[in-house]
Every structure is written in C-alpha cells, then in structure tokens.
Design an enzyme around this catalytic site. Structure first.
Site, PDB file in Angstrom:
ATOM      1  N   GLY A 267       0.918  -1.099   0.010  1.00 33.09           N
ATOM      2  CA  GLY A 267      -0.050   0.094   0.045  1.00 33.09           C
ATOM      3  C   GLY A 267       0.664   1.213   0.012  1.00 33.09           C
ATOM      4  N   MET A 269       4.832   2.727   1.733  1.00 28.59           N
ATOM      5  CA  MET A 269       6.240   2.481   2.543  1.00 28.59           C
ATOM      6  C   MET A 269       6.715   3.712   3.248  1.00 28.59           C
ATOM      7  SD  MET A 269       8.523   0.313   3.277  1.00 28.59           S
ATOM      8  CE  MET A 269       9.714   0.587   4.118  1.00 28.59           C
ATOM      9  N   GLU A 304       1.782   5.818   7.892  1.00 29.08           N
ATOM     10  CA  GLU A 304       3.312   5.870   7.340  1.00 29.08           C
ATOM     11  C   GLU A 304       4.050   6.914   7.900  1.00 29.08           C
ATOM     12  OE1 GLU A 304       4.045   3.485   5.580  1.00 29.08           O
ATOM     13  OE2 GLU A 304       2.110   2.594   5.182  1.00 29.08           O
TER      14      GLU A 304
HETATM   15 ZN   LIG Z   1       3.281  -0.121   8.390  1.00 33.92          ZN
END
Ligand SMILES: [Zn+2]
Length: 882
Positions: A267, A269, A304
């Site tokens: 999804g 990074m 994130e």
């Molecule tokens: Zn994560």
C-alpha cells in the site's frame, strides 16, 4: 527462483551481526538500459559479537558484480566468493572501507523489489529484503547506518531526483545529465532506504511543528494527477499535529516527501523522509474517489507518517519483531481515524476485518503468533496477524493500563530506545516499567497463535439478588503449537436491566455499592473465572466484550429476544451492532441447516424497520447495522461450509427483508438525498452511506423505483461515492441491459484514470451477476488490464477469489483451476503477489468435502509447477502438509 527447498530461519538462532556499517556512500548512475551502483561502506567489527575472525558476508540478489576494493585495493577473484545470495570475504581487518560496484537492470525488474521502473520512473521498495537487489550489504534491520546518496541521470527524462534526508548538493553534468546528493543524518536500517527519479510535478505545503520549526511538505506525482493531492497533504498535516498532541512526537527532518507510484506491491512504504505510496492509497478527488477511499487515504498517510517514530527512530531488531512497528503503528492510526470520524464505525470496520480474515488466518495452515518463531520467506509474514492482531495486542495493553499510564509507557519506550533496533519484549518492558504492572502472562499474546475462545455461562439467584458469570477460556491448537496456556484477557462488560438501563456492577467484595461503575474491564488470567454481581433485583441481559476489548471468540447462548433487546438498547454502540449481526447470523445459519423451507424470522424485519426509522441514532452506525454479515464471515463461522447453500440463504434473507421494507427503504433514500454540497464530514458521509445502502437493498429485489433512482443518481452524481453506489447496485441487479449500458458508459467516461478503472474492474469481479468466470476471463483480456500492475491483478483476480464466493467456489472447481492458473503465471514475474493471491486455496481443509478435494488438487498443481519461488513454496507446502 529455485526448485529446492528454501531454508527456514528461526528466531531462536538470532545472533548479533559480526560487522556493523557506520556510513554508506552511494552513487547511482541511472541509464535507460540499467544502473551502475557504487557503494562505499565504512565497516567495523561489532564489539558485541563473539565471532572474532568471522568472514564478512554481504547479502545480494540478482546483482552483476563489477568490482570489489578493500581499503582502496582492488580484490582479485580469488579474494572473495560470490554465490547467488552472498558476497563473502574470508579475511577482513577490524575496521575497513569496502567499495563495491554493481550493475542492475531496473527496467527488467518485474518483482518490484529493490530498484525498478514504473511508467518511466525509477523507484525503490526495500522492505523487507529489497536493498540486496540494489547492492551487496548486510541487509538486516539491526545494521543501522548513515546514508549519503548521489543520483545521476538524464535531465530530460529524470528532472526530479530524490532520496532520504536533506538535499545537500546538485548540479549539471556532461551529455545532458545532472545530479543531486542527499544526506540522511539519522542512522537507519537498509529497508528504509529509498530513491525516486523521474518526470514528476511537485505540490507543496508547510507545517509548523510544536517547537516552531517549519517543515517543507511535498507530494510528487505525474502531471496528470496534480489535482488529486490536496486530501493527502491535509491528512498529513492532521496526522503531524495529532502525533504531537497525542504522543508528544515531533517531526525531525526539514523536509517530508511523498511520491505516488502506479506499480507497487504494497500500500505504502515509510522510508525515512521519503514515503512511497501506491497511487491508489494517496490520490483522491471528489470525482474519482469514494468516501471509503478518502478515509483509507487519510489513515494510510497517517500510518506511514507515524512510522517515523514507531518504526524508523525505533526500529525492529529482526523480522520476527515486525509487529513491534506494525502492531503499534496500526493502533496509532486506528486511534487517529477514530478521533477524526465516528469511533464506533471505525471499530466496527476494524473488527469486521479481524473476525473475517484474521480469525481465518489464525485457524488456517499459515497460523503464526504475533511474533513468529520461524519463516522461510519474510514477505509472506506481512499478514493480518502481524498487523491487525498485533494492533489488538497493543490496544489491550492500552485498555489494561489506561490512557495515562500507556502514554507514560510510550514516552519511556521512545526515550529509552531512540536510535536502536529492538524487540516486542522491549516494548512490553517499557510499558511495565512505566506503569508498575506485571505483563509477564500477557506476553503469551506474542507467543501463542490461534484465536482464544471464551465460553460464557451465567445464572441468577433471585433470593440473594446475585448474578454469577463464568468465563472459561481455551486456545485452539495451531500448526506446531499444542497445549496452550491461558492468556491475560481484558474483558469489558455491562449489564442491562429490563428497561434497557445499565445496571451498577457491584462485585462481591466492593465496599461502596452506591458508587459501583456501570462498565467494568474484568481481567481473565485463569482457565476459568466466576464473577458475582450483587444487589440486582432482576436477571440482567449481559453486554459482553464491549467495544471488542480482546481479539477472541465469545460463545454465549444468546436467545433471539436478548439479541433484539441489545440491538435496540445497548449503550455500547459496537455491541449494539454486534447484536444485530449475531441475530442475522443465527437466522441465516438456522435456515442453512434446515432441510425444509422454513419462514424467515419475522422479528428480524421489525428490528430493521425500527432501525431505519431511528433518526436519533448515529446515522453512520445505522448504515453499518443495515448491512447483513458478509458471505465470507458466514463461511468463516461455519464448519465444513457449503458455500452455495450459504450464498443462496443469505440472498433469500436479504430478499425477504428488502421486500418487507421496500417502502421504508425508499423513504430512507429520499430522506438522505438532497441538494447538499459535497463534503467529507461524518454527517454527509453517513447520509451517502445510508442512501446507497437503501439503493443496494432495493436493487436486490429488482425494484423498478429503485432502478430509476439508481439511474438518475448515476447521471446526476457529482462525486464517486454516489456514482459507485448506483453502479454497484445496478450491476448486482437482474436488469441485464441496464447493467451493460452503465458499465460501458462508466468506462468510457473514466478510462483515462487508472484508479477509477481499478474500481470498475472490482465492481464486476465481486458481483455474482457480472463476475462469472467467462466474464472474469474477458476482464483479463481487457485493454486496460495489465499483468505488470499489482493493483489491476488485485482488482480482478483477488477480488474474484476473495469476494465473489459463489462464483469462485463453483462446484465444478473451475474457480479454483482459474486461480491456480493465474498464480502460476504470476509466480515467474512477481512471486510476492503470487504468494498472496493463492491464500483462498490454502484454506481447502475447512470446506465441505466436495469443495476441499477440488481445492486441494488445484493447490497441488501449483506445488508441482517448475521453478516455484521461495514465496510460493512456503505457503503451498505449509498448507498441503498441515
Ligand atoms: Zn506499517
């Protein structure tokens, strides 16, 4: 690629690295036909390692080695050994500089690990073990180094050159080339390295931190997506503020960058200072993204960002500790999302995922603890257990400690371990030290796999006014683990009186009965506990495991009267929803089990009718309560499920309800439709959700008024939520010619937008009307489908196998053979995605014999494929051997 058995790595064999790397100096020369990577490492022997004269072993994968030099002296071929996976130098000094030059081919990298090209742009994905596909390195998270990265590329095709940290130098080179140098002052593991080079536009904003520093925020996207970045930037700023206020965490670099990439295995990074996102998890506009997508993007951007502290500043010692960063960060993002919207609805969504998919994983062949004891391929362990169950484990610590002590614990954790690579045990110890609580038994949540089951029984003594509740816990056997110990479980409960009021919970040795609370968190630590509640003048209705206080199954002999009562009276919103789900499940299960045609429970209609008319209740909650339990969850709950029977019965119940409630549904639709301006507020999201739920019910019974409303909504909609709601309802109806027409129109309108085309694919692949196997094959042949793009593969193949259960489990086995074919095909180009796609087949043992035999044989065909990747090898063999 290999055909021999991959090695198993055990946590018990962990050893500190023999060598540490203090600094990494990288230079990337990027060309159309490949990239040359110059790496200079400052290496020294690790004083904590007992292996005095250990050889230096660096990881490498798919690299072409051009030269190696130690302390400036070029090594001859006999001075080192090069294998498929390592570069080994037998004799090295205690401290030295190593220069390695490698050649790689990003343009041919279809695995999307390491450095690869996506629509003309260079980008990286290094977690978990992608850095070794770039250069030779001790590619493990406990080797933390400072990185300096110079990127050289053509100025025309790659005007933007990005890496971690701050840019310190840039300039022009010969032949129309240029360079930028980045320096990251914070030591980091190699999995957080990132590089991006391409023709991108930049959207900027700023954020002033709590200490008054101005942070430069930038999102980089392809020019066509420039108008779809606002929501992500706003979400980022909300997340930065929230983390300061809730956890006292301030951002540390001067710049924070996000890049959107179309081809991405994950999804998003959390690379230090340079987050890389799958386009579908960051780009949004009113015209192209649904409310659900807006919420998802907000939560992923926050997730994130939160990693900057929980993951980057404090990282994992080894990959067995993956949940250290993921479980904690998912807990942080879930709390953030709950604070931004409806906390009850957020909890319902998370628990739905957990109970449907994580419980299934916990009961299947790949079941593993939150901290696994072994693995073959770490990318197979980015699982719901690590993320979602890991989140529940942190949530339980929060529940047991309370918010203030939990915050004390997280402060201590960040302070004590800043700049270190640590373990889940270090996390728990910080919580213990800050709170003074003993969590030694609680640690079993990290060690034991499987979903604990709580069997609850009760009785009421009307002479003494005492209500006794007995809770027995057991943890089922899982592969490699039997005879498990009782776990430490926070069990939140309330008791309801006949009028629906919450009763005071006076335990037997409570001194002051008058001030007894109406909700308690009982702590279960033994195999069996009995609790006595005093001073009750009537038998109460128990409201158990409020807000889902632990990731467990609760077994209690609910009567339908009790469930109807809780559904309309429970003050705990989550349990109110859960009572409705349990009632619907009970009705559907009893109909599946009966041999003759029985009437559908008429009280179910009344319950839904009063729900539809209840304007006082949180309308977002009403919309959730109006959704029947999914087929996937019904399958998960059943022993030897007959998928076709479950599908038929669920449809029958839905049709019965929709027919009985037709007028109320139309009324509900109109009540929630108006000329309102599009906004993403909880109220308007709830209105859209309710009117689209009403449409879905109406089209289920092929109602003509419903059809006309859907067609009108589709042509008038100014946002994707309403457009998609109407499209989905029509696609799932029997109006075949309308279905074809609206699908064609929709595609023509949005064909230039990959994220919308992905939604268009998945609406069809998930539908038992539009997603039968021949139609799925046609989608794979569609010009917009792309075998190199994981999002497209997921939106057709994974959605078909995971959401279109009746078609996938076609009794002739064709769905299974189809999936096996696609998995085999993908394994050669992208083994990570192949190993994830095969999951539905690995559950073969659970199903009724007619299904399981066919599933098994499809799986065996995958096993027998030549050149099976390590990823797929592990998943397929474990599920066939179990
Ligand atoms: Zn994560």
């Amino acid at each position: 690629m290999r055909t021999n058995q991959p090695t198993t790595i055990h946590l018990s064999e962990y050893k500190v690295p023999a060598y540490l790397v203090d600094a990494v100096d990288l230079c990337f020369e990027l060309f159309d036909d490949g990239a040359r990577v110059h790496s200079t490492l400052s290496v020294r022997h690790n004083p904590e390692s007992t292996e005095e004269s250990a050889p230096l072993a660096l990881d490498g994968d798919s690299l072409k080695l051009e030269s190696v030099a130690l302390n400036g002296k070029e090594l001859a071929a006999g001075d080192y050994e090069e294998t498929d996976e390592q570069l080994v130098i037998a004799k090295v000094p205690v401290q030295f500089e190593l220069k390695v030059v490698t050649w790689i081919e990003p343009q041919n990298n279809t695995r999307l690990e390491g450095l690869y090209k996506s629509s003309g742009m260079f980008c990286t994905q290094c977690e978990a073990e992608g850095f070794r596909c770039i250069t030779y390195f001790p590619d493990r998270p406990d080797v933390m180094a400072r990185y300096r990265t110079r990127i050289e590329a053509d100025k025309n095709t790659c005007p933007v050159l990005l890496s971690n940290g701050n840019d310190v130098e840039k300039g022009d080179l010969d032949n129309g080339r240029h360079f930028v140098t980045w320096e990251d002052p914070f030591p980091k593991p190699s999995y957080l390295f990132a590089l991006v080079a391409g023709d991108l536009v930049e959207k900027q904003d700023t954020f002033t931190t709590c200490s008054g520093r101005d942070i430069d925020l930038r999102i980089y996207v392809e020019a066509r997506n420039a108008a779809k970045t606002r929501h992500a930037l706003d979400s980022l700023k909300r997340a930065m503020r929230w983390d300061e206020e809730t956890y006292g965490r301030e951002y540390d670099l001067d710049i924070f960058m996000i890049v959107a990439v179309d081809d991405f295995n994950m999804g998003a990074m959390e690379n230090k200072g340079l987050n890389i996102f799958n386009s579908s998890c960051v780009l949004a506009s009113q015209e192209t993204a649904t409310d659900l997508a807006f919420q998802r993007i907000e939560s992923i951007v926050a997730h994130e960002y939160f990693h900057n502290w929980s993951g980057n500043r404090v990282t994992c010692r080894d990959w067995f500790q993956l949940s250290l960063k993921e479980g904690f960060t998912v807990f942080r993002d879930a709390t953030f999302s709950a604070d931004m919207g409806s906390s009850t609805v957020k909890r319902i969504e998370d628990v739905t995922l957990l109970r449907t998919a994580q419980f299934a994983e916990d009961a299947g062949p790949m079941a593993h603890p939150v901290r696994p004891a072994s693995y073959m391929e770490i990318s197979n362990f980015y699982t719901l257990t690590i993320y979602e169950k890991g989140e529940e484990v942190v949530r339980m610590i929060h529940t047991l400690l309370g918010p203030e002590l939990f915050r004390k614990g997280s402060d201590l954790y960040f302070e004590r371990h800043d700049g270190q690579a640590v373990t889940t045990d270090d996390f728990v110890r910080a919580m213990e030290d800050a709170s003074g609580r003993d969590l030694s038994q609680f640690r079993l949540w990290y060690e034991q796999a499987g979903t604990p089951e709580l069997t609850v029984s009760d009785n009421y003594d009307d002479e003494q006014g005492v209500y006794r509740l007995t809770v027995q816990q057991s943890v089922p056997d899982t592969p490699g683990q039997t005879d498990k110990k009782p776990q430490h479980i926070p069990f939140a409960l309330g008791l309801l009186g006949a009028d629906g009021e919450t009763l005071p919970l006076t335990l037997e040795n409570d001194q002051n009965a008058a001030s007894a609370p109406v909700e308690r968190v009982l702590e279960l630590t033994e195999a069996s506990h009995t609790f006595e509640f005093h001073g009750l003048s009537q038998k109460p209705v128990p409201s158990l495991l409020r807000s889902f206080s632990a990731p467990v199954r609760v077994v209690y002999p609910w009567s339908r009267e009790q469930l109807l009562f809780l559904m309309s009276h429970d003050s705990d919103g989550f349990n109110r929803w859960d009572a409705g789900q349990r009632l619907a499940i009970d009705v559907i299960q009893s109909l599946v089990a009966s041999t003759e045609t029985v009437e559908v429970e008429p009280r179910l209609v009344e319950a839904y009718r009063s729900l539809l008319g209840d304007a006082t209740l949180d309308q977002a909650l009403v919309a959730k309560m109006m959704q029947l339990p999914s087929e996937a969850y019904l399958v998960e709950l059943a022993n030897s499920p007959d998928v076709a029977a479950i599908h038929r019965t669920r449809e029958r119940v839905a049709t019965y309800l929709a027919t009985a409630l037709r007028d109320e549904l139309i009324e509900c639709y109109h009540r929630n439709t108006g000329t309102d301006v599009y906004e993403i507020t909880p109220e308007s999201v709830a209105r859209r959700s309710l009117r689209n739920t009403a449409l879905a019910w109406l089209l289920m019974i092929n109602d003509e008024t419903g059809r006309d409303l859907a067609l009108a909504q589709l042509s008038a909609a100014d946002n994707m939520t309403d457009r998609m709601g109407a499209l989905r309802a029509l696609v799932n109806s029997d109006y075949a010619s309308e279905r074809t027409q609206v699908l064609t129109d929709f595609y023509e309108r949005f064909q230039e937008d990959p994220q919308v085309v992905e939604q268009w694919f998945s609406v069809q692949a998930s539908s038992d009307r539009a997603g039968q196997l021949p139609q799925i094959h046609a989608l794979l042949e569609h010009p917009a489908f792309d075998w190199k793009n994981p999002n497209k593969i997921r939106s057709v193949v994974a959605v078909f196998a995971g959401q279109n259960l009746a078609a996938f489990h076609n009794p002739d086995g064709s769905g299974y053979e189809f999936l096996a074919d696609q998995v085999c095909r993908l394994d050669d180009s992208n083994p990570q995605i192949a190993a994830r796609l095969v999951t539905p087949l690995t559950r073969w043992k659970k199903f009724a014999p007619a299904y399981s035999a066919l599933m098994r044989s499809a799986l065996e065909r995958v096993r027998d494929k030549s050149e099976l990747s390590a990823d797929l090898y592990e998943v397929v063999h474990k599920s066939l051997e179990s």
